[in-house]
Design an enzyme around this catalytic site. Structure first.
Site, PDB file in Angstrom:
ATOM      1  N   HIS A 252      -1.087   0.908  -9.664  1.00 32.95           N
ATOM      2  CA  HIS A 252      -1.229   0.210  -8.684  1.00 32.95           C
ATOM      3  C   HIS A 252      -2.704  -1.721  -9.252  1.00 32.95           C
ATOM      4  CE1 HIS A 252      -4.171   0.174  -4.807  1.00 32.95           C
ATOM      5  NE2 HIS A 252      -3.817  -1.402  -5.423  1.00 32.95           N
TER       6      HIS A 252
ATOM      7  N   ARG B 283       1.161  -1.087  -0.029  1.00 32.51           N
ATOM      8  CA  ARG B 283       0.515  -0.027   0.186  1.00 32.51           C
ATOM      9  C   ARG B 283       0.737   1.172  -0.030  1.00 32.51           C
ATOM     10  NH1 ARG B 283      -3.576  -2.389  -1.751  1.00 32.51           N
ATOM     11  NH2 ARG B 283      -5.627  -2.777  -1.189  1.00 32.51           N
TER      12      ARG B 283
END
Ligand code: NDP
Ligand code: OXD
Length: 315
Positions: free
Chosen positions: A278, A230
């Protein structure tokens, strides 16, 4: 019949809607924001980055399903209803992440970026090539994704170690845990792969102090970072500083504190940085909707859920 709400932001919801409807004609599938109907009808919410406060408006929810492996966005909602929060664990998603990690570890191990630069110069020049067995890879986060990637890298021949919160014993892999094991783990790692969840304990963990501890004098003659966990784990300015001073020789970043990565970020055109949007392990409705519906079946049959989030640890 139970009513299932799909509330998806940041991804195209159409594929999810079609897949849920095709697989579960026995359920009434409703989509946010258009087709909610009476909020009291909704039993299950299947969500990705729903707006904070949205789920508090459904008084009869039995469970909330994150459509991804991470549920940090959900836990950040101060009004999150007190029902089980379930995350995705799925072999398709796991294998996609394993592919990503192996791709980028090999990219550094085989000096692919250097050969691409040479190709642009029409330069035919070979460089020395350490064996995989001489290269030390460290995986931060030995959960579902980290363990799978670790095994695959071990299979290729890398010396793999992992770091987790609680102790682990994985044959053939060196394992470290907790604050007391971190320094030793870092000092032996040339390529650091980060597959940690975003929690209060992991925020900002990839900082200059940590990056300086990586092993720069190993077979690769430099240390590399791959973060597909993350964005909140990493401090972008510290990664740039580590690249500048040489404590890092390269970085692959799939996640960022602000996503999409702002166009003005110096990371974009840094010669030693590889950026992906991502998508290290894309959540694909084709397979993941099956996982979610199996969990809903468990509830309906009175079987305990699996892969629930622990609200205390935050993952
Ligand atoms: P898991 O929950 O299975 O594993 C998490 C691992 O992190 C565990 O080994 C856990 O330790 C470890 N961990 C958690 N907190 C700490 C801490 N404070 N110190 C040390 N270790 C810690 O998660 P997954 O493997 O399924 O997924 C990991 C993350 O990957 C997700 O949370 C998500 O953020 C990210 N992800 C990113 C994607 C992308 O496309 N970029 C796609 C999918 C997921 P322990 O084993 O002791 O509990
Ligand atoms: C996930 C993600 O958590 O895609 O699954 O980031």
């Amino acid at each position: 019949m139970s009513n299932i709400l799909l509330a998806i932001m940041g991804w195209d919801p159409k594929g999810w809607e079609q897949r849920f409807r095709a697989l579960a004609p026995q359920h009434d599938i409703r989509t946010w924001p258009e087709q909610i109907g009476d909020p009291a009808d909704i039993r299950y919410a299947c969500v990705w980055k729903p707006p904070a406060g949205l789920l508090a408006g459904f008084p009869n929810l039995k469970a909330i399903f994150s459509l991804g492996a991470g549920a940090d966005d959900l836990l950040a909602d101060p009004e999150l209803p007190d029902v089980p929060v379930v995350r995705i664990v799925d072999s398709d998603l796991t294998m996609r992440m394993t592919e990503y990690v192996v791709l980028h570890v090999l990219m550094y191990h085989r000096r692919q970026r250097l050969y691409e630069a040479q190709q642009r110069e029409r330069l035919w020049r070979e460089h020395s090539q350490p064996a995989a067995s001489e290269v030390l890879v460290g995986i931060m986060g030995l959960g579902v994704l980290g363990t799978s990637a670790a095994w695959m890298l071990h299979r290729i021949g890398f010396q793999v170690a992992g770091w987790s919160r609680t102790p682990k014993a994985l044959p053939g892999l060196e394992t470290f845990h907790g604050a007391q094991g971190l320094e030793q783990f870092l000092r032996r790692s040339e390529i650091l792969v980060c597959l940690l969840p975003a929690t209060p304990a992991t925020r900002g963990i990839i900082n200059l102090n940590l990056l300086r501890k990586l092993r720069s004098s190993g077979a690769l003659q430099g240390a590399y970072l791959i973060n597909a966990g993350r964005g909140s784990l990493q401090v972008d300015a510290d990664i740039l500083a580590a690249l500048e001073e040489g404590s890092l020789a390269g970085a692959t970043l799939d996640v960022f504190p602000t996503e999409p990565l702002p166009v003005g970020s110096p990371l974009w055109d840094h010669p030693k940085v590889t950026i992906t949007p991502h998508n290290a392990a894309q959540a694909v409705p084709q397979t993941l909707a099956i996982s979610v519906l199996q969990q809903i079946d468990r509830i309906e049959l009175g079987i305990p859920l699996v892969n629930t989030i622990d609200r205390v640890t935050g993952y």
